[in-house]
Write an enzyme that holds these catalytic residues in place. Structure first.
Site, PDB file in Angstrom:
ATOM      1  N   LYS A   1      -7.117   1.623  -3.409  1.00 20.56           N
ATOM      2  CA  LYS A   1      -6.821   1.260  -2.017  1.00 20.56           C
ATOM      3  C   LYS A   1      -7.045   2.450  -1.089  1.00 20.56           C
ATOM      4  CE  LYS A   1      -5.515  -1.204   1.478  1.00 20.56           C
ATOM      5  NZ  LYS A   1      -4.256  -1.941   1.595  1.00 20.56           N
TER       6      LYS A   1
ATOM      7  N   LYS B   1      -0.339   5.536   8.305  1.00 25.73           N
ATOM      8  CA  LYS B   1       0.467   5.644   7.083  1.00 25.73           C
ATOM      9  C   LYS B   1      -0.432   5.669   5.857  1.00 25.73           C
ATOM     10  CE  LYS B   1       1.947   2.209   4.900  1.00 25.73           C
ATOM     11  NZ  LYS B   1       1.589   1.415   3.683  1.00 25.73           N
TER      12      LYS B   1
ATOM     13  N   THR C   1       0.876  -1.168   0.000  1.00 26.43           N
ATOM     14  CA  THR C   1       0.000   0.000   0.000  1.00 26.43           C
ATOM     15  C   THR C   1       0.914   1.219   0.000  1.00 26.43           C
ATOM     16  OG1 THR C   1      -1.785  -1.117   1.166  1.00 26.43           O
ATOM     17  CG2 THR C   1      -1.753   1.279   1.260  1.00 26.43           C
TER      18      THR C   1
END
Length: 289
Positions: A171, A239, A96
């Protein structure tokens, strides 16, 4: 096929295992050698001393590491996979990361006669261990067709969503949606406790109605038990949300709830909860934050 898998964290370890179980020849690399050795004991295959060594001569290289800089290190660094991949091979990134780094790697791959797909996954550790991940993919139809059956080893669903970078953007959508859901569930559990209701009974009923979600089905019991060691860590979620918020600043999207929940996760981190799972948002409510 001959495959290299770079990164054996809680996601990569089982994903690489499913590739080996499907009959592929898999060579792994992990920064911590002991974990690579443990993988070989569990699944056969081989492990390499560097990403470049693992990638030498293989058909597909999969990467699943921590963030943009980790990804650049294992791909473009002095010992990165792009230096040893054979012409025509394909790099598939499950990290990711940002859409920006996906486009950067695509350009670097093309100049070397290689192909690239960005393919972040959703489903968490449980999905990786059960081989039931959702894979969001950016790239060309031709490149995706080459890896689609291979991804089936651990993908419950997979879809090509557009050009390189589209997988990472999708995502971000996934994480934006989750952030609000988890905060809503935390508030619901908190309210149940304050109201004196039987939490198990309440959620057993409402999870089958309009309020139901994966988070409710899989996390309400652990939240009621004040247990927060069952999934995606707060550090990782922050994050991911920072990636989404940075992209929103670039494209002009307004994400007020996402920004607020990101700050709630910062509160959890400040209390030492960075390694707790994302449902630990409940802890800050219980502490009166």
């Amino acid at each position: 096929m001959n495959i290299a898998f770079i990164g054996l964290g809680v996601m990569g370890f089982p994903m690489a295992g499913y590739l080996a179980a499907a009959g592929h020849q898999v060579c792994v690399y992990n920064r911590t050698i002991a974990k690579a050795e443990a993988w070989v004991r569990a699944h056969s295959g081989c492990h390499a001393a560097t990403p470049a060594e693992a990638a030498k001569g293989v058909d597909i290289v999969f990467t699943c590491v921590g963030n943009d800089e980790d990804l650049r290190e294992v791909t473009l660094g002095d010992k990165g996979v792009l230096h040893e991949m054979k012409p025509g091979a394909i790099l598939v990134d499950h990290t990711t990361a940002s859409a920006e780094v996906a486009r950067e790697l695509d350009q670097a791959a093309r100049t070397r006669g290689l192909a690239f797909l960005d393919a972040p996954v959703s489903g968490g550790q449980a999905g990786a261990e059960s081989g039931a991940l959702s894979v969001m993919i950016g790239g060309t139809e031709t490149d995706y067709a080459r890896v689609r059956p291979v991804l089936g080893a651990y993908a419950k669903s997979q879809r090509l969503l557009g050009e390189v970078g589209s997988g990472q953007l999708a995502k971000m959508v996934n994480q934006i949606a989750i952030a609000g859901l988890v905060q809503g569930l935390a508030e619901a559990v908190h309210f149940v406790r304050r109201s004196g209701l039987d939490g198990e009974a309440v959620f057993d009923v409402i999870q089958h109605g309009a309020a139901g979600s994966w988070q409710m089905v899989n996390r309400h019991q652990t939240m009621l038990a004040d247990s927060y060691d069952f999934g995606f860590a707060v550090d990782w979620m922050r994050k991911d949300l920072q990636i989404a918020l940075n992209e929103a600043r670039r494209n002009g999207a307004r994400l007020p709830v996402t920004a607020l929940v990101d700050q709630f996760y910062a509160d959890v981190q400040a209390e030492g909860g960075g390694r707790l799972d994302t449902s630990s948002l409940l802890k800050r409510l219980e502490k009166g934050q």
